[in-house]
Scaffold this motif. Structure first.
Motif, mmCIF file in Angstrom:
data_model
loop_
_atom_site.group_PDB
_atom_site.id
_atom_site.type_symbol
_atom_site.label_atom_id
_atom_site.label_comp_id
_atom_site.label_asym_id
_atom_site.label_seq_id
_atom_site.Cartn_x
_atom_site.Cartn_y
_atom_site.Cartn_z
ATOM 1 N N SER A 79 0.662 -1.141 -0.102
ATOM 2 C CA SER A 79 -0.153 0.061 0.112
ATOM 3 C C SER A 79 0.439 1.241 0.291
ATOM 4 O O SER A 79 0.593 2.246 -0.523
ATOM 5 N N ALA A 80 1.911 1.230 0.887
ATOM 6 C CA ALA A 80 2.898 2.620 0.983
ATOM 7 C C ALA A 80 3.200 2.900 -0.531
ATOM 8 O O ALA A 80 3.836 3.635 -0.820
ATOM 9 N N LEU A 81 3.699 1.578 -1.360
ATOM 10 C CA LEU A 81 4.939 1.647 -2.050
ATOM 11 C C LEU A 81 4.186 1.812 -3.303
ATOM 12 O O LEU A 81 4.649 3.105 -4.186
ATOM 13 N N LEU A 82 2.628 2.077 -3.163
ATOM 14 C CA LEU A 82 2.039 2.262 -3.980
ATOM 15 C C LEU A 82 1.840 4.053 -4.325
ATOM 16 O O LEU A 82 1.106 4.003 -5.574
ATOM 17 N N ILE A 83 1.194 4.355 -3.338
ATOM 18 C CA ILE A 83 0.444 4.940 -3.131
ATOM 19 C C ILE A 83 1.647 6.307 -4.114
ATOM 20 O O ILE A 83 0.735 7.364 -4.866
ATOM 21 N N PRO A 84 2.839 6.202 -4.102
ATOM 22 C CA PRO A 84 3.150 7.456 -5.304
ATOM 23 C C PRO A 84 2.386 6.921 -6.695
ATOM 24 O O PRO A 84 2.502 8.234 -7.591
ATOM 25 N N SER A 85 2.353 6.114 -7.128
ATOM 26 C CA SER A 85 2.394 5.923 -8.361
ATOM 27 C C SER A 85 0.158 6.099 -8.298
ATOM 28 O O SER A 85 0.169 6.727 -9.743
ATOM 29 N N ILE A 86 -0.208 6.044 -7.180
ATOM 30 C CA ILE A 86 -1.904 5.977 -7.372
ATOM 31 C C ILE A 86 -1.765 7.557 -7.933
ATOM 32 O O ILE A 86 -3.249 8.211 -8.589
ATOM 33 N N LEU A 87 -1.108 8.236 -6.813
ATOM 34 C CA LEU A 87 -0.798 9.568 -7.043
ATOM 35 C C LEU A 87 -0.845 10.460 -8.530
ATOM 36 O O LEU A 87 -1.465 11.626 -8.940
ATOM 37 N N THR A 88 -0.141 10.099 -9.049
ATOM 38 C CA THR A 88 -0.315 10.157 -10.475
ATOM 39 C C THR A 88 -0.552 9.611 -11.388
ATOM 40 O O THR A 88 -0.917 11.083 -12.414
ATOM 41 N N HIS A 89 -1.392 8.310 -11.219
ATOM 42 C CA HIS A 89 -2.393 8.200 -12.655
ATOM 43 C C HIS A 89 -3.531 8.880 -12.132
ATOM 44 O O HIS A 89 -4.211 8.776 -12.823
ATOM 45 N N LEU A 90 -3.794 9.409 -10.948
ATOM 46 C CA LEU A 90 -5.288 10.034 -10.640
ATOM 47 C C LEU A 90 -4.249 11.950 -11.142
ATOM 48 O O LEU A 90 -5.781 12.305 -11.157
ATOM 49 N N SER A 91 -3.982 11.913 -11.280
ATOM 50 C CA SER A 91 -3.696 13.087 -11.720
ATOM 51 C C SER A 91 -3.789 14.379 -11.230
ATOM 52 O O SER A 91 -4.088 16.199 -11.096
ATOM 53 N N VAL A 92 -3.029 13.878 -10.016
ATOM 54 C CA VAL A 92 -3.463 14.801 -8.937
ATOM 55 C C VAL A 92 -2.120 16.053 -8.905
ATOM 56 O O VAL A 92 -1.694 16.305 -9.012
ATOM 57 N N GLU A 93 -3.716 17.763 -8.572
ATOM 58 C CA GLU A 93 -3.311 18.972 -8.957
ATOM 59 C C GLU A 93 -1.891 18.920 -8.047
ATOM 60 O O GLU A 93 -2.122 18.798 -6.919
ATOM 61 N N GLY A 94 -0.436 19.911 -8.706
ATOM 62 C CA GLY A 94 0.559 19.964 -7.661
ATOM 63 C C GLY A 94 1.830 18.827 -7.920
ATOM 64 O O GLY A 94 2.019 19.208 -7.421
ATOM 65 N N PHE A 95 1.413 17.679 -8.207
ATOM 66 C CA PHE A 95 1.910 16.589 -8.168
ATOM 67 C C PHE A 95 2.520 16.079 -9.129
ATOM 68 O O PHE A 95 2.134 15.449 -9.780
ATOM 69 N N THR A 96 4.061 17.356 -9.043
ATOM 70 C CA THR A 96 4.819 17.057 -10.118
ATOM 71 C C THR A 96 5.717 16.019 -9.802
ATOM 72 O O THR A 96 6.094 15.251 -8.988
ATOM 73 N N LYS A 97 6.430 16.234 -11.085
ATOM 74 C CA LYS A 97 7.361 14.728 -11.001
ATOM 75 C C LYS A 97 8.883 15.062 -9.893
ATOM 76 O O LYS A 97 8.976 13.927 -9.071
ATOM 77 N N SER A 98 9.012 16.563 -9.820
ATOM 78 C CA SER A 98 9.852 16.356 -8.809
ATOM 79 C C SER A 98 9.647 15.736 -7.657
ATOM 80 O O SER A 98 10.365 15.592 -6.720
ATOM 81 N N LEU A 105 11.443 9.274 -1.545
ATOM 82 C CA LEU A 105 12.034 9.582 -1.247
ATOM 83 C C LEU A 105 11.751 9.216 0.355
ATOM 84 O O LEU A 105 12.461 8.343 1.376
ATOM 85 N N LEU A 106 10.601 9.642 1.220
ATOM 86 C CA LEU A 106 9.946 9.934 2.132
ATOM 87 C C LEU A 106 9.383 8.745 2.691
ATOM 88 O O LEU A 106 9.748 8.337 3.190
ATOM 89 N N VAL A 107 8.660 8.337 1.573
ATOM 90 C CA VAL A 107 8.524 6.906 1.706
ATOM 91 C C VAL A 107 8.981 5.649 1.923
ATOM 92 O O VAL A 107 9.289 4.767 2.525
ATOM 93 N N SER A 108 10.385 6.354 1.269
ATOM 94 C CA SER A 108 11.003 5.026 1.675
ATOM 95 C C SER A 108 12.274 4.734 2.541
ATOM 96 O O SER A 108 12.396 3.607 3.126
ATOM 97 N N ILE A 109 12.358 5.727 2.934
ATOM 98 C CA ILE A 109 12.685 6.229 4.311
ATOM 99 C C ILE A 109 11.957 5.810 5.507
ATOM 100 O O ILE A 109 12.119 4.583 6.237
ATOM 101 N N ILE A 110 10.668 6.110 5.292
ATOM 102 C CA ILE A 110 9.855 5.113 5.859
ATOM 103 C C ILE A 110 9.037 3.988 5.682
ATOM 104 O O ILE A 110 9.752 3.357 6.613
ATOM 105 N N LEU A 111 9.670 3.318 5.178
ATOM 106 C CA LEU A 111 9.227 1.750 4.975
ATOM 107 C C LEU A 111 10.691 1.372 5.350
ATOM 108 O O LEU A 111 10.311 0.055 6.151
ATOM 109 N N ILE A 112 11.686 2.291 5.127
ATOM 110 C CA ILE A 112 13.272 0.643 5.481
ATOM 111 C C ILE A 112 13.176 1.233 7.197
ATOM 112 O O ILE A 112 14.035 -0.059 7.761
#
Length: 294
Positions: A79-98, A105-112
């Protein structure tokens, strides 16, 4: 402890080609190999274990405590791993590539952090939950810690060498065979990376030790999602090739469905050869689908 070392061997191989691909800018292949390793262990390897154990024994059972913990951890991590993908595919306003890269990176730190918390839970605070599995493992492979570590170092060194050679042939192979990067990473490289899990899980299933077979498959998939993928993101930033956790839509669907199916087929803590065939069949469907993505 033995199955953890075995999982680490396969994981170290995937770490190597993830880092090498990152340095070479092959981000799509890195992500695809992560996807392929997760669904490969959850469907193909586990399905193979169910099948080979099931054709020898009518019914196979595994530790309910272990199954519940692994399933809940797997669902949480995916669930945590896929959240960035979901936000991107939903075309959330303001959720740019950067922003996606920073969020990944934040999600990765939390997962570790969760990964190391899980190790403390497994080996320190709640070790007794899996004492039966450890006892069986010790009887089947009574090598001792020192011999196991030596074996781990040797096999890891060999696998790293093979992976380095393999990575150098990726681009020429893609051009000559006309394969897409998604198929190469999710199917070809993932199957090679799962070779250790394939052989050991099938061996234990054949010996009617589904606790170890199940642990090897699921913990390998977990380690990819909770440790290897986040590490790939972190190393991407280190190498100056930022990588996010924005996966192709088909990858998101494959990972989500494989996790759901995994929970459904293991909820009763027993299995048979037919469930193995079903898992392998679903994996083949995904593999064929990846082939059409160029």
């Amino acid at each position: 402890m033995g199955w953890v070392l075995e999982c680490y061997t396969g994981q170290r191989c995937r770490d190597t080609y993830s880092h090498t691909c990152n340095k070479g800018g092959l981000i799509t292949i890195v992500k695809a190999s992560i996807t392929g390793s997760i669904i490969g262990n959850s469907l193909f390897v586990l399905g193979g274990a169910f099948f080979f154990g099931g054709i020898r024994y009518k019914e196979l059972k595994f530790n309910p405590n272990m199954a519940m913990l692994n399933n809940s951890m797997m669902a949480l991590v995916i669930s945590a791993l896929l959240i960035p993908s979901i936000l991107t595919h939903l075309s959330v306003e303001g959720f740019t590539k950067s922003m996606s890269q920073s969020f990944s990176l934040l999600v990765s730190i939390i997962l570790i952090v969760i990964y190391f918390a899980g190790l403390i839970f497994l080996f320190r605070t709640h070790r007794g939950l899996f004492k039966d599995t450890e006892s069986i493992s010790h009887r089947l492979v009574n090598w001792g810690f020192k011999k196991s570590v030596i074996y781990l170092v040797i096999t890891t060194a060999v696998m790293i060498g093979v992976v380095e050679i393999l990575i150098n042939t990726v681009e020429p192979t893609l051009k000559s065979l006309g394969w897409g990067e998604l198929f190469m990473g999710a199917v070809v490289l993932a199957l090679i990376g799962n070779a250790a899990e394939n052989s050991i899980a099938l061996l234990f299933a054949w010996r009617k030790n589904m606790d170890l077979a199940f642990s090897i498959c699921i913990n390998s998939a977990q380690q990819i999602a909770i440790f290897v993928a986040p590490l790939a993101v972190i190393f991407g930033f280190v190498y100056g090739v930022p990588m996010d956790l924005n996966f192709h839509l088909l990858e998101v669907i494959a990972i989500s469905l494989s996790t759901l199916i995994l929970v459904l087929v293991t909820v009763d803590h027993k299995t048979n050869w037919l469930e193995g065939v079903q898992l392998i069949g679903l994996y083949l469907v995904f593999a064929i689908a990846f082939y059409f993505i160029k």
